[in-house]
Design a protein around this motif. Structure first.
Motif, PDB file in Angstrom:
ATOM      1  N   CYS A  68       0.832  -1.209   0.000  1.00 61.04           N
ATOM      2  CA  CYS A  68       0.000   0.000   0.000  1.00 61.04           C
ATOM      3  C   CYS A  68       0.866   1.257   0.000  1.00 61.04           C
ATOM      4  O   CYS A  68       0.565   2.230  -0.712  1.00 61.04           O
ATOM      5  N   LEU A  69       1.930   1.229   0.761  1.00 56.73           N
ATOM      6  CA  LEU A  69       2.843   2.372   0.821  1.00 56.73           C
ATOM      7  C   LEU A  69       3.464   2.631  -0.551  1.00 56.73           C
ATOM      8  O   LEU A  69       3.593   3.781  -0.973  1.00 56.73           O
ATOM      9  N   ARG A  70       3.843   1.575  -1.262  1.00 58.49           N
ATOM     10  CA  ARG A  70       4.379   1.739  -2.622  1.00 58.49           C
ATOM     11  C   ARG A  70       3.402   2.518  -3.493  1.00 58.49           C
ATOM     12  O   ARG A  70       3.792   3.426  -4.220  1.00 58.49           O
ATOM     13  N   TRP A  71       2.126   2.152  -3.427  1.00 58.81           N
ATOM     14  CA  TRP A  71       1.131   2.818  -4.266  1.00 58.81           C
ATOM     15  C   TRP A  71       0.863   4.247  -3.800  1.00 58.81           C
ATOM     16  O   TRP A  71       0.645   5.144  -4.619  1.00 58.81           O
ATOM     17  N   GLU A  72       0.860   4.450  -2.504  1.00 55.69           N
ATOM     18  CA  GLU A  72       0.672   5.817  -2.004  1.00 55.69           C
ATOM     19  C   GLU A  72       1.804   6.725  -2.446  1.00 55.69           C
ATOM     20  O   GLU A  72       1.582   7.874  -2.846  1.00 55.69           O
ATOM     21  N   LEU A  73       3.027   6.218  -2.387  1.00 49.82           N
ATOM     22  CA  LEU A  73       4.179   7.016  -2.814  1.00 49.82           C
ATOM     23  C   LEU A  73       4.146   7.281  -4.315  1.00 49.82           C
ATOM     24  O   LEU A  73       4.496   8.383  -4.761  1.00 49.82           O
ATOM     25  N   ARG A  74       3.714   6.298  -5.102  1.00 50.70           N
ATOM     26  CA  ARG A  74       3.605   6.492  -6.555  1.00 50.70           C
ATOM     27  C   ARG A  74       2.598   7.588  -6.899  1.00 50.70           C
ATOM     28  O   ARG A  74       2.738   8.258  -7.915  1.00 50.70           O
ATOM     29  N   ALA A  75       1.562   7.726  -6.082  1.00 46.10           N
ATOM     30  CA  ALA A  75       0.505   8.692  -6.354  1.00 46.10           C
ATOM     31  C   ALA A  75       0.914  10.121  -6.001  1.00 46.10           C
ATOM     32  O   ALA A  75       0.197  11.063  -6.334  1.00 46.10           O
ATOM     33  N   ARG A  76       2.045  10.288  -5.338  1.00 47.72           N
ATOM     34  CA  ARG A  76       2.483  11.617  -4.904  1.00 47.72           C
ATOM     35  C   ARG A  76       3.641  12.101  -5.768  1.00 47.72           C
ATOM     36  O   ARG A  76       4.729  11.535  -5.702  1.00 47.72           O
TER      37      ARG A  76
END
Length: 190
Positions: A68-76
């Motif tokens: 989930c953190l990987r995807w959150e970071l990709r979205a920023r």
């Protein structure tokens, strides 16, 4: 006990969330954010074992936190140089696994039965795991199995029919690999 269960979940699952939150607050407040959040999971997040339900479940939570953190970071857009690394080691030779049959040490029949496993896949030395983590950070990896061969185990097992999967897991210690396990508890007083 309930206290041990809460302790395992707080350390492995909630501890990861609290560390990620503190890390991200600090790193993302920088003018040019850069950094790697290292989440230490376990291959046991993907494999079942008797007497290890809370450990396996808490390490599975660490793996999902990483994803989930990987995807959150990709979205920023401001987090282009911030990433997460998940480390999934096999048994690390620490006090935490002292006494476990899978080490192949001890006099009980199941301990002797696992002597072959120790030859094929000896427990990892903490220093070796640390070196591999540093290499993964430097090389930009996002998921590391230590040793790499254990990463194939869950995939292969999931392709097998249930009866074959269970038979193979039994041979590898899912039922009794933790027999004799003492964990980090201090040794009994004599």
């Amino acid at each position: 006990t309930d206290g041990e269960l809460r302790g395992d979940l707080q350390l492995n699952a909630l501890g990861g969330f609290w560390c990620a939150r503190a890390f991200l607050r600090q790193v993302l407040s920088e003018p040019s954010p850069r950094g790697v959040f290292v989440a230490v999971g376990s291959i046991m997040a993907e494999l079942p074992a008797a007497r290890q339900a809370e450990y396996c479940a808490s390490k599975a939570a660490v793996g999902q936190l990483h994803e989930c953190l990987r995807w959150e970071l990709r979205a920023r857009p401001d987090a282009r140089h911030v990433r997460s690394l998940l480390v999934q080691p096999y048994a690390v030779r620490t006090r935490m696994i002292d006494g476990a049959a899978l080490l192949g040490e001890g006099g009980a029949p199941c301990h002797r039965r696992f002597a072959w496993l120790g030859l094929l896949l000896p427990p990892l030395r903490p220093e070796a795991v640390a070196r591999r983590v540093v290499r993964a950070v430097v090389e930009g990896e996002e998921r590391v199995y230590i040793p790499s061969i254990v990463g194939w185990a869950p995939t292969i097992l999931n392709l097998l029919p249930a009866a074959a999967r269970d038979a193979l897991l039994s041979v590898c210690g899912a039922a009794d690999g933790m027999h004799g396990f003492r964990g980090c508890a201090p040794p009994p007083r004599s």
